[in-house]
Scaffold this active site. Structure first.
Site, PDB file in Angstrom:
ATOM      1  N   GLY A 178     -56.656-142.935  -6.050  1.00 37.69           N
ATOM      2  CA  GLY A 178     -57.946-143.079  -6.710  1.00 37.69           C
ATOM      3  C   GLY A 178     -58.802-141.858  -6.461  1.00 37.69           C
ATOM      4  O   GLY A 178     -58.286-140.752  -6.260  1.00 37.69           O
ATOM      5  N   SER A 179     -60.097-142.062  -6.446  1.00 39.22           N
ATOM      6  CA  SER A 179     -61.019-140.935  -6.338  1.00 39.22           C
ATOM      7  C   SER A 179     -61.107-140.435  -4.893  1.00 39.22           C
ATOM      8  O   SER A 179     -60.878-141.194  -3.941  1.00 39.22           O
ATOM      9  CB  SER A 179     -62.405-141.372  -6.802  1.00 39.22           C
TER      10      SER A 179
ATOM     11  N   GLU B  12     -53.411-140.478  -2.487  1.00 39.80           N
ATOM     12  CA  GLU B  12     -53.179-139.674  -3.697  1.00 39.80           C
ATOM     13  C   GLU B  12     -54.514-139.621  -4.413  1.00 39.80           C
ATOM     14  O   GLU B  12     -54.962-140.608  -4.979  1.00 39.80           O
ATOM     15  CB  GLU B  12     -52.124-140.337  -4.607  1.00 39.80           C
TER      16      GLU B  12
ATOM     17  N   GLY C  12     -61.340-142.449  -1.388  1.00 41.16           N
ATOM     18  CA  GLY C  12     -60.251-142.096  -0.468  1.00 41.16           C
ATOM     19  C   GLY C  12     -60.774-141.693   0.906  1.00 41.16           C
ATOM     20  O   GLY C  12     -60.224-142.095   1.940  1.00 41.16           O
TER      21      GLY C  12
ATOM     22  N   CYS D  70     -54.242-137.491 -13.043  1.00 42.28           N
ATOM     23  CA  CYS D  70     -54.603-136.627 -11.918  1.00 42.28           C
ATOM     24  C   CYS D  70     -53.874-135.286 -11.983  1.00 42.28           C
ATOM     25  O   CYS D  70     -54.303-134.334 -11.355  1.00 42.28           O
ATOM     26  CB  CYS D  70     -54.328-137.338 -10.609  1.00 42.28           C
TER      27      CYS D  70
ATOM     28  N   GLU E  60     -45.423-139.264  -1.901  1.00 42.45           N
ATOM     29  CA  GLU E  60     -44.772-140.472  -2.403  1.00 42.45           C
ATOM     30  C   GLU E  60     -43.526-140.053  -3.184  1.00 42.45           C
ATOM     31  O   GLU E  60     -43.308-138.880  -3.453  1.00 42.45           O
ATOM     32  CB  GLU E  60     -45.729-141.231  -3.317  1.00 42.45           C
TER      33      GLU E  60
ATOM     34  N   ASN F 101     -55.794-145.677 -14.006  1.00 39.64           N
ATOM     35  CA  ASN F 101     -55.296-144.709 -14.998  1.00 39.64           C
ATOM     36  C   ASN F 101     -53.806-144.858 -15.303  1.00 39.64           C
ATOM     37  O   ASN F 101     -53.394-144.653 -16.432  1.00 39.64           O
ATOM     38  CB  ASN F 101     -55.668-143.277 -14.614  1.00 39.64           C
TER      39      ASN F 101
END
Ligand code: NAD
Length: 454
Positions: free
Chosen positions: A208-209, A230, A213, A264, A433, A132
């Site tokens: 990601g998803s 994340e 994750g 997200c 992050e 994304n």
């Protein structure tokens, strides 16, 4: 034999490139090369490492337009967004470079000697990135990891490997040592999984998803491998009746339509205090209609296509047939297009109101008072971001502190900044992050005591 990934232009469905997929054996060889490069990199004077990262930032800047156009082509991002993304990579490298010489340990008072702490690099770091925001998210992990003295192996998403591969080339052009930053395109369950399972990879940074994750977290547990996650979001946009309703309604569309909602942090649950609900919706209709959806390479375009047919089908499945709401326009014909969609009359516990759609779809839900707003805001398993619109500064702070999410904005939908921390509560992630502590997340703290009595 290597498989290949086909990279399609999501606005036209034309084939852009085919990219060979990295095998597990190739990942293993890359780890060995990276480990050797890392030892030499960590031994360089901090000032020299900083200078090389700054040069990398300059080379990225010189190629910013090329990188941006590559992002438009492979990810369907609007050209305005793509330019911001290339600039974000440059800025991250610059910011991380500034941290190299400031990565200081501590001296802690102890009896009988001197106690020192050192922030040691982890070694080889694996960054697994989604499609994304291919460039910025790759750089969020890569820039601070390199700055802290690590090597990086970056696994881009199958659909969007091209900017990552170009960045690896530019790193070499800038003079970064060979094998220090390698890009390993390929399948998640092959190349990505090989990084997770490899004993020579000290940390995984995954974006990601939640589904993947959690799997990666389980894979890392086996070796107590360091991990930053994340994951997704379902962020609320809370509009109180005392807010500037005109401003809140004008800002609402792009807070969930940017990047076609594949963000997200998308504010895809619009919570409006009941007494302002009708007025807000009335203002939202022209605001949604004014969003320009179309060719992402046109500078006037606000919203481009979704990334793939799979994503288009996924988004479509979330919208109940015949649901009430507001719909904008979208191109027909080739490309993965879905129109801006705001749904009303949806039950607060419906999947479209609680799960991440990752498309240009929002729901509007009414609430009664502050407690009700916070309860509704927290009624998902996510906790990444949120916005609060009110003119009452006390309420703005109370609600910001109460909502269980990592990134809140008041009277705005601020974008992610590289110099402030970013990450999620609950199932939106683990760790943070960006921001002033970004480099520390790529170090181990070592404590050394030196006796002075002998
Ligand atoms: P995804 O989880 O399918 O894939 C992400 C990356 O993981 C890809 O590179 C993929 O190849 C890799 N992968 C897949 N299976 C793997 C495995 N078994 N082992 C190792 N790696 C594997 O997600 P996606 O479809 O690329 O991205 C969309 C999702 O990411 C959304 O749910 C979105 O919310 C989330 N996201 C979160 C953030 C954030 O910062 N919190 C940012 C961007 C995207």
């Amino acid at each position: 034999m290597n498989h290949e990934h086909r990279v399609l232009n999501p606005a036209t469905e034309e084939l852009v490139a085919t990219v060979p997929a990295t095998t597990a054996a190739e990942v293993d060889a890359a780890v060995t090369r990276a480990a050797a490069a890392q030892r030499a990199w960590a031994a360089l004077a901090p000032g020299d490492r900083a200078r090389l990262l700054r040069r990398f930032a300059v080379v990225v800047d010189e190629h910013a337009e090329e990188l941006a156009l590559l992002e438009v082509t492979e990810a369907g991002h609007t050209v305005g967004n793509a330019r911001w993304e290339a600039a974000n990579v440059r800025d991250l490298l610059d910011y991380a470079a500034g941290g190299v010489e400031r990565l200081t340990g501590r001296q802690i008072p102890v009896p009988g000697g001197i106690d020192l702490t050192f922030l040691e690099p982890l070694g080889v770091v694996g960054v697994i990135a989604p499609w994304n925001f291919p460039m910025p998210i790759a750089a969020w992990g890569t820039a601070p990891a390199l700055a802290a003295g690590n090597a990086v192996l970056l696994k881009p998403a199958e659909t969007t490997p091209l900017t990552a591969l170009r960045l690896a080339r530019l790193a070499l052009d800038a003079g970064l040592p060979e094998h220090l930053f390698q890009v390993l395109p390929g399948a998640g369950d092959v190349a990505g999984n090989a990084l997770v399972e490899h004993p020579g990879v000290a940390k995984i940074v995954f974006t990601g998803s939640a589904r993947v994750g959690k799997r990666i977290m389980a894979g890392c547990a086996d070796r107590v491998k360091r991990l930053t996650l994340e994951l997704g979001g379902k962020s609320p946009n809370i509009v109180f009746a005392d807010a500037d309703i005109e401003a809140a309604a004008a800002a609402a569309p792009m807070s969930f339509l940017d990047n076609a909602g594949q963000d997200c942090c998308a504010r895809s649950r619009i919570l409006v205090q009941r007494s302002a609900y009708d007025r807000f919706l009335e203002l939202l209709v022209p605001a949604v209609a004014s969003v320009v959806v179309g060719d992402p390479s046109d500078e006037k375009t606000d919203m481009g296509p979704l990334i793939s047919r799979t994503q288009l089908e996924r988004v479509r499945a979330y919208v109940p047939p015949g649901a009430d709401g507001i719909r904008g326009g979208a191109p027909t014909g080739p490309g993965f297009w879905f129109p801006p969609t705001v749904l009303t009359g949806i039950a607060p516990d419906a999947p479209v109101a609680t799960e991440e759609v990752f498309g240009p779809v929002a729901v509007v839900l009414p609430f009664d008072d502050e407690d009700d707003a916070v309860r509704l805001a927290d009624a998902t398993e996510h906790g990444l971001a949120g916005s609060i619109w009110t003119r009452d500064v006390g309420r703005a702070l109370r609600v910001s502190r109460a909502v269980r999410a990592g990134n809140l904005s008041v009277n705005s939908h601020s974008a992610v900044r590289y110099w402030t921390p970013f990450g999620g509560y609950k199932q939106s992630g683990l760790g943070r992050e960006l921001g002033p502590d970004a480099l520390t997340a790529f170090t181990e703290t070592k404590n050394v005591f030196i006796g002075t009595e002998a």
